[in-house]
Design an enzyme around this catalytic site. Structure first.
Site, mmCIF file in Angstrom:
data_model
loop_
_atom_site.group_PDB
_atom_site.id
_atom_site.type_symbol
_atom_site.label_atom_id
_atom_site.label_comp_id
_atom_site.label_asym_id
_atom_site.label_seq_id
_atom_site.Cartn_x
_atom_site.Cartn_y
_atom_site.Cartn_z
ATOM 1 N N CYS A 12 46.051 13.911 75.157
ATOM 2 C CA CYS A 12 45.239 12.974 75.908
ATOM 3 C C CYS A 12 45.737 11.613 75.848
ATOM 4 O O CYS A 12 46.744 11.306 74.880
ATOM 5 C CB CYS A 12 43.828 12.898 75.946
ATOM 6 S SG CYS A 12 43.515 12.281 74.098
ATOM 7 N N HIS A 41 43.614 15.665 65.127
ATOM 8 C CA HIS A 41 43.050 16.974 64.548
ATOM 9 C C HIS A 41 44.316 18.141 64.882
ATOM 10 O O HIS A 41 43.825 19.084 65.653
ATOM 11 C CB HIS A 41 41.835 17.471 65.200
ATOM 12 C CG HIS A 41 40.604 16.832 64.402
ATOM 13 N ND1 HIS A 41 39.261 16.301 65.180
ATOM 14 C CD2 HIS A 41 40.327 16.127 63.218
ATOM 15 C CE1 HIS A 41 38.401 15.925 64.256
ATOM 16 N NE2 HIS A 41 39.116 15.945 63.101
ATOM 17 N N CYS A 96 40.420 4.798 70.492
ATOM 18 C CA CYS A 96 40.606 5.237 71.645
ATOM 19 C C CYS A 96 39.740 4.127 72.546
ATOM 20 O O CYS A 96 38.472 4.230 72.402
ATOM 21 C CB CYS A 96 40.097 6.545 72.292
ATOM 22 S SG CYS A 96 40.120 6.842 73.833
ATOM 23 N N GLU A 126 33.826 10.219 64.955
ATOM 24 C CA GLU A 126 33.463 9.388 66.104
ATOM 25 C C GLU A 126 32.056 9.074 66.190
ATOM 26 O O GLU A 126 31.873 7.846 66.316
ATOM 27 C CB GLU A 126 33.792 10.186 67.366
ATOM 28 C CG GLU A 126 33.545 9.207 68.659
ATOM 29 C CD GLU A 126 33.516 10.015 70.048
ATOM 30 O OE1 GLU A 126 34.531 10.828 70.117
ATOM 31 O OE2 GLU A 126 32.643 9.926 70.742
ATOM 32 N N THR A 162 32.222 11.300 73.368
ATOM 33 C CA THR A 162 32.999 11.136 74.085
ATOM 34 C C THR A 162 33.671 12.480 74.681
ATOM 35 O O THR A 162 33.841 12.639 76.018
ATOM 36 C CB THR A 162 34.241 10.361 73.900
ATOM 37 O OG1 THR A 162 34.732 10.840 72.852
ATOM 38 C CG2 THR A 162 33.832 8.761 73.837
ATOM 39 N N CYS A 190 34.695 10.741 78.113
ATOM 40 C CA CYS A 190 35.793 10.548 78.308
ATOM 41 C C CYS A 190 36.565 11.210 79.347
ATOM 42 O O CYS A 190 36.256 12.447 79.513
ATOM 43 C CB CYS A 190 36.374 10.961 77.038
ATOM 44 S SG CYS A 190 38.320 11.573 77.308
ATOM 45 N N SER A 218 38.676 20.254 66.032
ATOM 46 C CA SER A 218 38.911 19.552 67.139
ATOM 47 C C SER A 218 37.615 19.655 67.860
ATOM 48 O O SER A 218 37.405 20.705 68.425
ATOM 49 C CB SER A 218 40.141 19.682 67.644
ATOM 50 O OG SER A 218 39.986 19.351 69.099
ATOM 51 N N ASN A 220 36.831 18.378 70.679
ATOM 52 C CA ASN A 220 37.046 18.599 72.366
ATOM 53 C C ASN A 220 37.604 20.119 72.593
ATOM 54 O O ASN A 220 37.300 20.535 73.489
ATOM 55 C CB ASN A 220 37.978 17.558 73.019
ATOM 56 C CG ASN A 220 39.428 17.531 72.398
ATOM 57 O OD1 ASN A 220 40.192 18.276 72.710
ATOM 58 N ND2 ASN A 220 39.779 16.700 71.338
ATOM 59 N N SER A 262 44.372 17.134 71.095
ATOM 60 C CA SER A 262 45.428 16.814 70.058
ATOM 61 C C SER A 262 46.437 17.994 70.109
ATOM 62 O O SER A 262 47.055 17.837 68.944
ATOM 63 C CB SER A 262 44.669 16.538 68.666
ATOM 64 O OG SER A 262 43.488 17.012 68.687
#
Ligand code: F3S
Length: 285
Positions: A12, A41, A96, A126, A162, A190, A218, A220, A262
């Site tokens: 990203c 990650h 970020c 985060e 996010t 995000c 990770s 996400n 990532s």
């Protein structure tokens, strides 16, 4: 097998930015350069950075005098940055911008007298950083059951981790609305993750199986697999191409691929190569 890669798979904007800033720092710094926690990650990227001289420190106490420290894209609490400056360290902050926004909203809500609720994983760095921007006063929860169990809060401010999915936060916010009188919600999702999840969810029902590539730590990547599972139960999460086995793909002719924020392009390409070379395996009689 036929392989279709979802749009927006992989790195990203926030991760690309963190990698660029860390590389520039390594190019320019003369002394020790340390990251507070793994930069992203992804073990291959972290190992490549270590070979270039980026050391990983677990806490402020482990940072060497005179070092340059790189704050990763997940961000940190204000006390960490302050502590680093007081130690005389040079700080390169790759937080970020989406995370910075979530931190700012949480801090603003607390200052305006709201009880802050963060929807997210309390152990994720985060979320730890966002909570620190409320001086540790925010409540973190991640499920409808936890939201239902809250005591009534007259003025509630809500922000999200996010990388959460919009479907998930909508459900939890729905429950929170019953636990507060004035409920102020900031959408801190995000844009990159939302776009990545949308294209993967559109692809998942069109294929026999989905492969989601990304680091095991990770958040996400885990969310991406979860949203895909809602529309196609056959989802495999892997970190490397070597984890793919033909047995898992029994009866699969078309496979979709997406990847967490990532995951480097090379890793996605290896997975796609390996899947393309696999012969479809008939379902055992
Ligand atoms: Fe930032 Fe979203 Fe990437 S929060 S680091 S752009 S996954």
């Amino acid at each position: 097998m036929d392989v279709i890669v979802a749009d927006n798979a992989g790195f990203c904007f926030g991760v690309k930015r963190a990698i660029k800033m860390a590389n520039e720092t390594l190019d320019q710094a003369s002394g020790t350069v340390q990251a507070l926690g793994p930069l992203i990650h992804n073990p291959q990227v972290v190992a490549a950075f270590q070979r270039r001289g980026l050391q990983v420190a677990g806490s402020l106490e482990e940072l060497s005098t005179g070092a340059t420290i790189v704050i990763r894209s997940h961000g940190v609490g204000p006390e960490v940055k302050k502590g680093a400056v007081e130690k005389g360290l040079r700080v390169v902050d790759t937080t970020c911008p989406f995370v910075t926004k979530a931190q700012e909203y949480a801090g603003r809500l607390i200052a305006d007298g709201y009880k802050v609720v963060v929807i997210g994983d309390a152990h994720h760095p985060e979320v730890v950083g966002i909570v620190a921007h409320t001086s540790g006063k925010a409540i973190v929860l991640d499920t409808i059951a936890e939201a239902n169990a809250l005591k009534f809060i007259p003025r509630m401010g809500v922000v999200f981790q996010t990388t959460h999915s919009i479907m998930h936060v909508q459900e939890v916010v729905g429950a929170l609305l019953k636990r507060g009188k004035e409920v102020r919600v900031f959408n801190t999702l995000c844009g990159a993750t939302t776009a990545m999840q949308k294209t993967a969810v559109e692809l998942a029902p069109e294929v026999d199986a989905m492969v989601i590539v990304g680091g095991r730590q990770s958040a996400n990547t885990a969310q991406l697999a979860e949203v895909c599972r809602k529309v196609n139960p056959r989802v495999l999460m892997i970190e490397f191409a070597a984890e793919l086995t033909t047995e898992w793909f029994s009866g699969v002719r078309r496979v979709g691929v997406s990847a967490g924020a990532s995951t480097p392009d090379e890793v996605i390409a290896e997975v796609v190569d390996r899947l393309t070379q696999m012969e479809p395996v008939p379902i055992p009689a």
